[in-house]
Design a protein around this motif. Structure first.
Motif: not given
Lengths: 420, 96
Positions: A134-163
């Motif tokens: 993921m390009r965590f520098d590409a979208l203002p406000g969206y980084d690895d920590a933000a992905a724990q609140i707003m999941p990308h779920a674009w790599k299957a695993g914990p992100q999938t279950l979170l969403l």
């Protein structure tokens, strides 16, 4: 010639006598391939190269691979994550050496892969199948920590279950916001399959809820098929906002649970942000990625255009008209393995043809597909004229059900070919 | 690795791989991504003769045989390519 390399040649001559006596056992003379990444591309390539008589070391830090295809059904709630998980035992049994570590860098001149632990692995040919980051520098406000609140779920695993758990916990009447990036990204029709299945979940369990799909594109894979299905199945639930209608996400705020576009601010109960992507970071470290973040390749051999004796397959590669899909990675891996084996023998690979098929599930027992044939032309992979296309518009529900069953059959077959 | 060692290695590998199969014709390696063991929803190709595969591909291409997807893929190959794939697939039957 140094005395050390003379010894190498002499021991090689001894091996020659042995190999003539037992042609299938090449012993120490076997050329060495290192493969980085044990996904659909890397694991396929490992198996095929190994069968072609090349000694294969596969670098993959995870003991269990979690497959992305069909993971939208986990988000939908109709499939277990366990059905997406595969190990490497079968590859080990075939004699492939699995090193459970990350590659940290590559020395192209010395032909060495440097591991995170500091040890090095020599290779005659290196195949990189690192997938995406993921390009965590590409979208203002969206980084690895933000992905724990707003999941990308674009790599299957914990992100999938979170969403999945966020959708389950959401109140009826809630708003789900999906953000879809511009091309290129992993699995072109994937966001629209996901939108369909989230809409199906909402319609079935939380019918007062709504899904807004914010898109950085005006056109997408299987668009007419998806949009006809949405109109028929999910009216009033699924709203797709095209780039031209202000769909491009410009910023997110996890604190306020807001997704900002050029024209609007969308308050979300659940936000699924699929950010822009690039080739897995080792591709950059190895010098095979260009300034686009992806890896230019020769369309016949998948050899890197930037570094000698390195090949790139799967999502990380710039494969012309071929999409970034598991099927494409599998198809490329086999062609690449054949080419590498021939190149190691000093032979020249012939021009290949490759296939892709991507099924999408729009609702239970409702499948659609895109398929195509590719070949090298003018230095890139292009569609073979007259071939390929998407499922018939307006096909019967029986045909849609058959394609859904074929999708399921495809996943079983390919996962068994790669990992089973 | 020196050039001399590389040359010896390539030579030894080419001698040693006498057991390796000849390269698959263009397109043939992709089939196994969908067509696996018997019993799946997508038919297995195992046990089909080269003629049967060639004929099926021709019928998919012309539309004589109804299909959801193979009609789109069959159009990507001419008759010579199709026959080469069919012969290679039929010859794989005895090996995994």
């Amino acid at each position: 010639m140094s005395s050390a390399s003379r010894r190498g040649v002499l021991s090689g001559a001894a091996t020659l006598a042995f190999s003539l006596a037992a042609p299938c056992v090449i012993g120490q003379a076997r050329p060495q391939a290192v493969i980085i990444g044990g996904g659909f591309g890397g694991a396929t390539c490992a198996r095929y190269l190994n069968r072609l008589g090349v000694a294969v070391t596969l670098l993959e830090p995870n003991a269990t691979y979690v497959a992305c295809p069909f993971s939208n059904l986990v988000i939908h709630g109709s499939r277990d994550l366990a059905s997406q998980q595969f190990g490497y035992e079968a590859l080990k049994r075939e004699g492939i050496v699995i090193v459970p570590e990350m590659a940290a860098g590559v020395d192209a001149d010395a032909r060495l892969v440097r591991l995170a632990s500091g040890t090095t692995l020599p290779y005659d040919r290196l195949v990189l199948s690192p997938g995406i980051d993921m390009r965590f520098d590409a979208l203002p406000g969206y980084d690895d920590a933000a992905a724990q609140i707003m999941p990308h779920a674009w790599k299957a695993g914990p992100q999938t279950l979170l969403l999945r758990s966020q959708l389950e916990a959401m109140r009826d009447g809630g708003v789900v916001v999906m953000s879809v990036p511009a091309n290129p990204y992993r699995c072109p029709p994937g966001p629209y399959e996901r939108a369909s299945l989230i809409a199906h979940y909402l319609k079935t369990h939380k019918p007062k809820s709504k899904l807004i799909v914010l898109d950085a594109k005006d056109a997408f894979s299987k668009q007419k098929l998806f949009q006809m299905a949405w109109k028929e199945l999910y009216p009033g639930i699924l709203e797709w906002v095209a780039l031209g209608a202000g769909g491009k996400t410009t910023e997110v705020s996890v604190k306020d649970m807001v997704v900002v576009t050029e024209f609007d601010r969308h308050k979300a109960d659940v936000a699924n942000i699929i950010p822009p992507q690039q080739a897995g970071s080792i591709a950059v470290a190895a010098g095979v990625a260009d300034k686009s973040g992806w890896c230019p390749i020769d369309p016949v051999t998948f050899a890197s255009k930037l570094r000698p004796r390195m090949h790139v397959i799967g999502d990380a590669a710039i494969a012309g008209a071929m999409p970034k899909s598991a099927f494409a990675a599998n198809s490329q891996a086999k062609v690449c393995a054949s080419a590498v084996a021939l190149l190691l023998r000093g032979e020249t690979p012939a021009s290949p043809k490759l296939l892709n098929t991507c099924y999408s599930i729009v609702a239970p027992a409702y499948g659609i597909s895109v398929a195509d044939v590719y070949h090298p032309a003018r230095g890139i992979l292009v569609d073979v004229e007259g071939a390929g296309g998407v499922s018939t518009l307006g096909a019967s529900s029986e045909v849609r059900a058959r394609e859904a069953a074929y999708a399921d059959s495809w996943f079983k077959t390919i996962s068994s070919e790669v990992f089973g | 690795m020196t050039r001399a060692r590389a040359t010896v290695l390539a030579f030894l590998f080419s001698m040693g791989s006498a057991c390796a199969q000849s390269p698959a014709p263009p397109g043939a390696l992709s089939c196994s991504g969908c067509h696996g063991a018997a019993g799946g929803e997508i038919p297995s190709l195992s046990g089909l003769s080269a003629d049967e595969i060639t004929e099926a591909m021709g019928a998919f291409k012309s539309g004589a045989r109804p299909a959801t997807l193979m009609n789109r893929l069959a159009k990507g190959f001419n008759e010579t390519e199709t026959r080469a794939i069919a012969q290679w697939l039929a010859s794989q039957r005895s090996s995994p």
